[in-house]
Design a protein around this motif. Structure first.
Motif, PDB file in Angstrom:
ATOM      1  N   GLU A  17      12.639   2.172   0.326  1.00 59.99           N
ATOM      2  CA  GLU A  17      11.905   1.474   1.395  1.00 59.99           C
ATOM      3  C   GLU A  17      10.552   2.102   1.696  1.00 59.99           C
ATOM      4  OE1 GLU A  17      14.181   0.781   4.980  1.00 59.99           O
ATOM      5  OE2 GLU A  17      16.039   0.760   3.809  1.00 59.99           O
ATOM      6  N   GLY A  18      10.522   3.432   1.802  1.00 61.49           N
ATOM      7  CA  GLY A  18       9.290   4.098   2.211  1.00 61.49           C
ATOM      8  C   GLY A  18       8.206   4.048   1.144  1.00 61.49           C
ATOM      9  N   VAL A  19       8.591   4.296  -0.116  1.00 59.91           N
ATOM     10  CA  VAL A  19       7.579   4.369  -1.178  1.00 59.91           C
ATOM     11  C   VAL A  19       6.839   3.039  -1.360  1.00 59.91           C
ATOM     12  CG1 VAL A  19       7.273   4.663  -3.677  1.00 59.91           C
ATOM     13  CG2 VAL A  19       8.557   6.367  -2.364  1.00 59.91           C
ATOM     14  N   PRO A  91      13.545   3.529 -11.679  1.00 56.92           N
ATOM     15  CA  PRO A  91      12.558   3.913 -12.707  1.00 56.92           C
ATOM     16  C   PRO A  91      11.307   3.032 -12.683  1.00 56.92           C
ATOM     17  CG  PRO A  91      14.502   2.891 -13.692  1.00 56.92           C
ATOM     18  CD  PRO A  91      14.833   3.141 -12.259  1.00 56.92           C
ATOM     19  N   GLU A  92      11.479   1.742 -12.373  1.00 58.23           N
ATOM     20  CA  GLU A  92      10.308   0.852 -12.370  1.00 58.23           C
ATOM     21  C   GLU A  92       9.378   1.153 -11.190  1.00 58.23           C
ATOM     22  OE1 GLU A  92       8.557  -1.153 -14.345  1.00 58.23           O
ATOM     23  OE2 GLU A  92       9.935  -0.214 -15.754  1.00 58.23           O
ATOM     24  N   LEU A  93       9.978   1.520 -10.074  1.00 59.42           N
ATOM     25  CA  LEU A  93       9.178   1.919  -8.909  1.00 59.42           C
ATOM     26  C   LEU A  93       8.376   3.182  -9.237  1.00 59.42           C
ATOM     27  CD1 LEU A  93       8.952   0.681  -6.113  1.00 59.42           C
ATOM     28  CD2 LEU A  93      10.853   2.134  -5.361  1.00 59.42           C
ATOM     29  N   MET A  94       9.023   4.108  -9.943  1.00 60.18           N
ATOM     30  CA  MET A  94       8.368   5.351 -10.349  1.00 60.18           C
ATOM     31  C   MET A  94       7.197   5.039 -11.283  1.00 60.18           C
ATOM     32  SD  MET A  94       9.997   8.134  -9.140  1.00 60.18           S
ATOM     33  CE  MET A  94       9.850   9.470 -10.314  1.00 60.18           C
ATOM     34  N   ARG A  95       7.474   4.234 -12.319  1.00 66.03           N
ATOM     35  CA  ARG A  95       6.405   3.927 -13.289  1.00 66.03           C
ATOM     36  C   ARG A  95       5.295   3.119 -12.628  1.00 66.03           C
ATOM     37  NH1 ARG A  95      10.985   2.018 -16.655  1.00 66.03           N
ATOM     38  NH2 ARG A  95      11.872   3.904 -17.571  1.00 66.03           N
ATOM     39  N   GLY A  96       5.677   2.270 -11.682  1.00 67.04           N
ATOM     40  CA  GLY A  96       4.681   1.459 -10.969  1.00 67.04           C
ATOM     41  C   GLY A  96       3.692   2.322 -10.201  1.00 67.04           C
ATOM     42  N   LEU A  97       4.177   3.435  -9.653  1.00 68.12           N
ATOM     43  CA  LEU A  97       3.272   4.347  -8.940  1.00 68.12           C
ATOM     44  C   LEU A  97       2.208   4.869  -9.889  1.00 68.12           C
ATOM     45  CD1 LEU A  97       5.739   6.490  -6.768  1.00 68.12           C
ATOM     46  CD2 LEU A  97       4.041   4.845  -5.937  1.00 68.12           C
ATOM     47  N   ARG A  98       2.662   5.287 -11.065  1.00 68.53           N
ATOM     48  CA  ARG A  98       1.701   5.819 -12.046  1.00 68.53           C
ATOM     49  C   ARG A  98       0.727   4.737 -12.510  1.00 68.53           C
ATOM     50  NH1 ARG A  98       3.587  10.475 -15.530  1.00 68.53           N
ATOM     51  NH2 ARG A  98       2.803   9.227 -17.225  1.00 68.53           N
ATOM     52  N   GLY A 100      -0.240   2.305 -10.858  1.00 72.96           N
ATOM     53  CA  GLY A 100      -1.152   2.043  -9.744  1.00 72.96           C
ATOM     54  C   GLY A 100      -2.174   3.158  -9.538  1.00 72.96           C
ATOM     55  N   GLY A 101      -2.130   4.179 -10.408  1.00 75.05           N
ATOM     56  CA  GLY A 101      -3.117   5.253 -10.308  1.00 75.05           C
ATOM     57  C   GLY A 101      -2.694   6.428  -9.461  1.00 75.05           C
ATOM     58  N   PHE A 102      -1.459   6.391  -8.941  1.00 77.16           N
ATOM     59  CA  PHE A 102      -0.994   7.513  -8.128  1.00 77.16           C
ATOM     60  C   PHE A 102      -0.440   8.618  -9.029  1.00 77.16           C
ATOM     61  CE2 PHE A 102      -0.658   3.875  -5.242  1.00 77.16           C
ATOM     62  CZ  PHE A 102      -1.366   4.367  -4.149  1.00 77.16           C
ATOM     63  N   GLU A 103      -0.534   9.813  -8.532  1.00 78.40           N
ATOM     64  CA  GLU A 103       0.043  10.959  -9.227  1.00 78.40           C
ATOM     65  C   GLU A 103       1.519  11.073  -8.828  1.00 78.40           C
ATOM     66  OE1 GLU A 103      -1.726  14.655  -7.945  1.00 78.40           O
ATOM     67  OE2 GLU A 103      -0.821  15.744  -9.620  1.00 78.40           O
ATOM     68  N   VAL A 104       2.381  11.391  -9.815  1.00 80.73           N
ATOM     69  CA  VAL A 104       3.809  11.564  -9.520  1.00 80.73           C
ATOM     70  C   VAL A 104       4.271  12.906 -10.075  1.00 80.73           C
ATOM     71  CG1 VAL A 104       6.134  10.604  -9.691  1.00 80.73           C
ATOM     72  CG2 VAL A 104       4.162   9.056  -9.673  1.00 80.73           C
ATOM     73  N   GLY A 105       4.799  13.758  -9.216  1.00 76.97           N
ATOM     74  CA  GLY A 105       5.313  15.056  -9.628  1.00 76.97           C
ATOM     75  C   GLY A 105       6.770  15.218  -9.222  1.00 76.97           C
ATOM     76  N   VAL A 106       7.317  16.386  -9.531  1.00 74.22           N
ATOM     77  CA  VAL A 106       8.739  16.665  -9.310  1.00 74.22           C
ATOM     78  C   VAL A 106       8.936  17.407  -7.987  1.00 74.22           C
ATOM     79  CG1 VAL A 106      10.715  17.976 -10.181  1.00 74.22           C
ATOM     80  CG2 VAL A 106       9.256  16.709 -11.773  1.00 74.22           C
ATOM     81  N   HIS A 107       9.873  16.914  -7.185  1.00 76.65           N
ATOM     82  CA  HIS A 107      10.219  17.555  -5.903  1.00 76.65           C
ATOM     83  C   HIS A 107      11.659  18.064  -5.987  1.00 76.65           C
ATOM     84  CE1 HIS A 107       9.778  18.525  -1.749  1.00 76.65           C
ATOM     85  NE2 HIS A 107      10.484  17.531  -1.258  1.00 76.65           N
ATOM     86  N   GLY A 108      11.946  18.790  -7.069  1.00 75.73           N
ATOM     87  CA  GLY A 108      13.283  19.334  -7.264  1.00 75.73           C
ATOM     88  C   GLY A 108      14.256  18.306  -7.809  1.00 75.73           C
ATOM     89  N   TYR A 109      15.488  18.745  -8.026  1.00 76.67           N
ATOM     90  CA  TYR A 109      16.551  17.849  -8.483  1.00 76.67           C
ATOM     91  C   TYR A 109      17.417  17.490  -7.276  1.00 76.67           C
ATOM     92  CZ  TYR A 109      20.405  15.978 -11.205  1.00 76.67           C
ATOM     93  OH  TYR A 109      21.380  15.154 -11.712  1.00 76.67           O
TER      94      TYR A 109
END
Ligand code: ZN
Length: 311
Positions: A17-19, A91-98, A100-109
């Motif tokens: 919801e938030g992303v 996974p599609e939401l994740m790829r969509g961020l990239r 869209g030009g946003f940076e995506v990094g890891v916040h732990g497991y």
């Protein structure tokens, strides 16, 4: 004034919801930001069980409106209800961020596991958490991650050393003043650390001093420095859902004051590691936050270059 928005995604609900709401708002406003997503299961309900053991928890829960901010489903996730995955479920939401030009990094497991047990995990446990998180990231994007942000701003010498071997462009694990290189066990690590420089909204609200949103906005505007890099961490669960209007008001007010929004990867691309100060990583507490966090300590001139130092 330079502002880097670091958006932490700690929960399934924050992701689902938030992303999307944050992304839509940021795109409408034309604002750059960096997302850091917990790659494993949402065990945020376990944070509740830990918290219930602390006296005064219920009044704090009530005061900070944790249930209304996070939702009952999230508060129970991983306890009464099974843990849901965060990044891997979208996974599609994740790829969509990239895309869209946003940076995506890891916040732990497992955010809760790391935050509660980073010392007990030891070298092996920390490497398992990192290995699992990086594997999920690779499964989604087909390439290894380039940045890491420690869950709960908690790190250890073992975690700092393990991350230093992972060929990241930078990490954002601590609270502090300005980019630096970490000293662990008397050695300077290679990976640049870009600390969060401002308090989070739940900390500001947790202090119980500011009565309404206008006061919170005023407080924040006084915190941003006009002549420095400001790194502001927000949460998809909070600013992305219940506090989206307040967050939009903040970014608009910052832009009116001449703020330039940058991603952390842009910041790091113009830094030279050798020119950054070397600082101990210390542990401290913050007003409005339970437990310790890792922070940028005093500058250290006695440390030796670590063998893994890149040239
Ligand atoms: Zn987090």
């Amino acid at each position: 004034m330079e502002v880097a928005l670091k958006i932490d995604v700690d929960t399934h609900q924050g992701m689902s919801e938030g992303v999307p709401r944050l992304r839509a708002m940021l795109e409408r406003e034309g604002i750059a930001a960096s997302f850091y997503v917990a790659m494993g299961p949402d065990n945020s309900g376990r944070a509740l069980i830990r918290a219930v053991r602390n006296r005064g928890f219920l009044s704090k829960m009530f005061r900070t409106k944790a249930v209304s901010m996070y939702g009952l489903r999230t508060v129970l996730s991983g306890t009464l209800l099974p843990a849901r995955s965060i990044a891997l479920a979208f996974p599609e939401l994740m790829r969509g961020l990239r895309r869209g030009g946003f940076e995506v990094g890891v916040h732990g497991y497992d955010h809760v596991r790391w935050q509660d047990w980073v010392d007990e995990l030891g070298d092996r446990g920390v490497r398992e958490e990192l290995g699992d998180a990086f594997e999920v990231y690779r499964a989604i994007f087909g390439e290894p991650p380039r940045s890491f942000a420690a869950p709960g701003w908690r790190t250890s010498a073992a975690a700092l050393r393990a991350l230093d071997e992972m060929n990241l462009n930078y990490r954002s694990d601590t609270r502090g003043r300005a980019p630096y290189r970490c000293v662990a066990d008397g050695r300077i690590l290679a990976t640049i650390e870009i600390p969060t420089t401002l308090p989070t909204l739940d900390e500001v609200m947790g202090r119980g001093e500011l009565r309404d949103r206008a006061a919170v906005l005023e407080f924040y505007l006084a915190q941003f420095k006009s002549d420095a890099l400001n790194v502001h961490t927000i949460h998809a669960e909070t600013e992305g859902i219940g506090e989206l209007d307040s967050f939009r008001a903040l970014v608009r007010a910052l832009r009116e004051r001449g703020a330039v929004f940058v991603q952390l990867r842009e910041v790091v691309s113009r830094l030279k590691a050798a020119e950054l100060p070397t600082c101990e990583v210390i542990r401290m507490t913050l007003p409005g936050r339970a437990g310790w966090i890792s922070a940028q300590g005093a500058e250290s001139v006695l440390a030796a270059e670590a063998p893994s130092e890149k040239t």
